[in-house]
Scaffold this motif. Structure first.
Motif, PDB file in Angstrom:
ATOM      1  N   GLU A 116       3.947  26.956  22.598  1.00 17.98           N
ATOM      2  CA  GLU A 116       4.411  27.122  23.977  1.00 17.98           C
ATOM      3  C   GLU A 116       3.238  27.392  24.928  1.00 17.98           C
ATOM      4  N   ARG A 120       2.143  24.678  27.702  1.00 14.89           N
ATOM      5  CA  ARG A 120       2.249  25.056  29.109  1.00 14.89           C
ATOM      6  C   ARG A 120       0.903  24.887  29.815  1.00 14.89           C
ATOM      7  N   GLU A 124       0.357  22.333  32.944  1.00 18.37           N
ATOM      8  CA  GLU A 124      -0.047  22.872  34.240  1.00 18.37           C
ATOM      9  C   GLU A 124      -1.412  22.344  34.671  1.00 18.37           C
ATOM     10  N   TYR A 149       7.751  24.376  26.506  1.00 21.31           N
ATOM     11  CA  TYR A 149       6.573  23.516  26.590  1.00 21.31           C
ATOM     12  C   TYR A 149       6.079  23.228  25.177  1.00 21.31           C
TER      13      TYR A 149
END
Length: 246
Positions: A116, A120, A124, A149
């Motif tokens: 995760e 992420r 991003e 994610y």
């Protein structure tokens, strides 16, 4: 630099996606993956992986099947669902489905949290550094709908943002997965760089068959269950001392 701006000197081959994938795969890229062993430290602590030969067995019997049956098929289905952006819109329902599946396949909490965090960060960064509408929309939908994610889904998104072909995305994920484990192994075991490079070369020679097999896995057959590795990850979470987060 966009993929449209980077071309060869004769104006032919577009190489923007290639240099983009090289950037993504570099240890300089701040995804935090260097801080994870992806379960390897746990099996080293148990004495299951203790030298070059047992490391090779781990790669062949655990890492390659997981790539073939889980990570690479996730990339494939996410890449297709994200659409080309050229009159082929994203199927966001399918993107959400494979995002949730990618997280659900990580049964050990430590492995799930590690994936995760890395996923992420990658997503991003794709939105921030590339300023691409597909990446920004992905982030907005993921936050609004609570999608987990996943590094595999992030890799598919990065490839779409760069305009990279699916084969290149799969090769990048395959290489990064093996190289990352071997980099961790060098810190955990008495292995020299040459020993790791021979293993890396052998695993790279298996890439065509693994990638080809991954392409035949439908969504409802994605998955690879390895309770031995999950148990090691669960024990690693409570270890008195750890070199890696996972």
């Amino acid at each position: 630099m966009s993929s449209d701006e980077a071309t060869s000197t004769d104006g032919g081959l577009n190489v923007g996606w290639l240099v983009g994938l090289l950037q993504l795969g570099d240890t300089f890229y701040p995804t935090g993956s260097y801080a994870h062993s992806f379960g390897l430290e746990g099996v080293v602590e148990q004495g299951v992986v203790r030298d070059r030969e047992t490391l090779r067995t781990f790669l062949v019997c655990s890492t390659l099947p997981a790539l073939r049956q889980a990570e690479l098929p996730l990339v494939i289905h996410a890449w297709i669902a994200l659409g080309s952006g050229d009159g082929e819109p994203a199927n966001w329902g399918k993107v959400g489905e494979v995002s949730r599946l990618g997280s659900a396949l990580k049964s050990a909490k430590e492995a799930r949290f590690a994936a995760e965090n890395i996923g992420r960060q990658r997503v991003e960064l794709a939105a921030k550094l590339r300023q691409h509408p597909l990446a920004r929309e992905f982030v907005a939908r993921a936050e609004a709908e609570g999608w987990p994610y996943s590094p595999a889904i992030a890799a598919a998104l990065e490839a779409r943002v760069l305009g990279a072909p699916l084969e290149a995305a799969l090769a990048s994920v395959y290489y990064a997965s093996i190289a990352g484990l071997l980099a961790a192994a060098m810190k955990l075991l008495r292995l020299g760089q040459n020993g790791c490079q021979t293993l890396l070369t052998e695993m790279m020679q298996r890439a065509p068959e693994i990638v080809a097999a991954a392409g035949t896995v439908p969504v409802d057959e994605i998955g690879w269950f390895n309770p031995w590795l999950d148990i090691a990850a669960a024990r690693h979470e409570r270890a008195a001392a750890r070199l890696f987060i996972s």
